[in-house]
Design an enzyme around this catalytic site. Sequence first.
Site, mmCIF file in Angstrom:
data_model
loop_
_atom_site.group_PDB
_atom_site.id
_atom_site.type_symbol
_atom_site.label_atom_id
_atom_site.label_comp_id
_atom_site.label_asym_id
_atom_site.label_seq_id
_atom_site.Cartn_x
_atom_site.Cartn_y
_atom_site.Cartn_z
ATOM 1 C CB THR A 164 -0.936 -0.007 1.225
ATOM 2 O OG1 THR A 164 -1.792 -1.142 1.139
ATOM 3 C CG2 THR A 164 -1.772 1.268 1.285
ATOM 4 N NE ARG A 167 -0.648 0.796 4.522
ATOM 5 C CZ ARG A 167 -1.326 0.167 5.468
ATOM 6 N NH1 ARG A 167 -1.373 0.699 6.684
ATOM 7 N NH2 ARG A 167 -1.932 -0.977 5.228
#
Length: 558
Positions: free
Chosen positions: A89, A173
């Site tokens: 990710t 994130r």
Amino acid sequence: MRLALPLIALATALSFTSPALADETPAAAPAAEAGTPAAPPRLIVAISVDQFSADLFAQYRAHFSKGFERLLQGAVFPSGYQSHAATETCPGHSTLLTGVHPARTGIVANNWYVPGIGRKDKKVYCVEDEANPASTSKNPVVSPKHLKAPTLGDLMKKANPATINAAVSAKDRAAVMMSGHDTDAVYWFEGKGFTTFEDRKISPAVEVENAAVARLVDAGDGDLPVPGFCGAVDHAVKVKDFTIGTYRFPLKPEDYRTYAGGPRLDAATGDLAIRMVDELGMGKDAVPDVLSVSFSQTDRVGHAFGHEGVEMCIQLAQLDATLGKLFDALDARGIDYAVVLSADHGGFDAPERLNQEGYAAAKRISADLKDDALSDAVSRATGITAPEGKLLYGAGSSGDIYLGAGLTAKQRKKVTSALVALLKANPEVEAVYTAEELKAVPVPQGDPQDWTMVQRVRASFDPERSGEVLMMTRRGVVGVADPAPGYVATHGSPWDYDRRVPIVFWRKGMAGEEQPAPVETVDIAPTLAALVGLKEPAGTWDGTCLDIDGSEADTCAR
């Protein structure tokens, strides 16, 4: 938030003389065919769908009828690539709006290890300020400090500070990697609501959205509807002592954990994005703004249930509706906006289902590739034990392995040699590289579908943060050794089911096209920069501008 009207007018006037933004008046725009937008859009909407592989896109695109259907009228690149090997990710999101590979963003993984760090937790989270004593990799003090490259929003604000750069996601994130360092608003979901950086407060719009979330979760909700086209994938598959493939996301009252794992959180993310547009005044003047929206739940559904069950079918149908609501809201506000949609990485289904469907080579990674097992094996082979902490950190799937602190140079060489030999002899390992080997490999160029394995690894190698040894597992090896309810499948490999993602651009009036070329996610930032007239020096991007207009007009020639 936009300032009072006189100051807005001043900011608009200043935007016309910015040295880095092209003249935005219609009179100065290049000639274009009828119906093709010539002036820069007022708002860039950059969308990431976490774990949205090119395979899922191809499988479901015929069933999309709302938000995705609109995007399919634009410029469709079905063979986009997160071309690097670290298909996670944080690295994937770091490429989307920086235009550079993880080798330059410095984001080599979701987490990396610093064995000599002065705290018990040797793992460092990609958006963590590990220098803050209150921060741990599991409960981080969130910061963009590790991102080495500017985002599109950063560069646009540098060119004209009146640009608004904002982001929202369920994941910290994702929001941080897409927005960057110079941001006006960044929100992610944590616990029971959306939050932001430690030194900021959530805005009234976020408070309203959090209250709406609380009302829904506190009341509970029934099963989500199953579209008719989901019938073929609506059947149970056994994984250990539980099954996947038939779950419909019922929500018990006050169950925030279940809420955070299903499609409803994508809907809240989209709702908050609309509230942010209103609260910040985005897209209201001649200064282009950037709104980054990362929808995280395809990833969470993929991890919990795999790709080929009714759960993923429900998720994508719900996301289609969420996207439609977002676009309809922007239309209702009369905003001239351009959209790009892509993904941070792809994903792989649960091997139990893949085996049933004829993929006999699909399997779960063996426990002997975990760092503890590798540490024991290397210690037995070398007679070396760790002076402090563990001998090895990392491993467990394709990726980085770090040597423990306190080893002498001679010991490090011996441990590295034994580790490499051990990994090369493992039938689940495709390739092994040392950091020294990777330093000598040029950063790859050319079509990403043709890159060799070492080139894929080099594109996500940073000598400051990557491990001393990097291993890549074989095709079909799923990096979940011991599945449990909520975690049966994953991503992170260098194979195309994790690397290939769709890239789609849309803007009202733009002539659509279907382009089969193997393009990269690092091409997105220079493409959008050309669209808004942002000019940056050569070398700013690893990617190149894509002409996203199917007519004779060239969006890269503005």
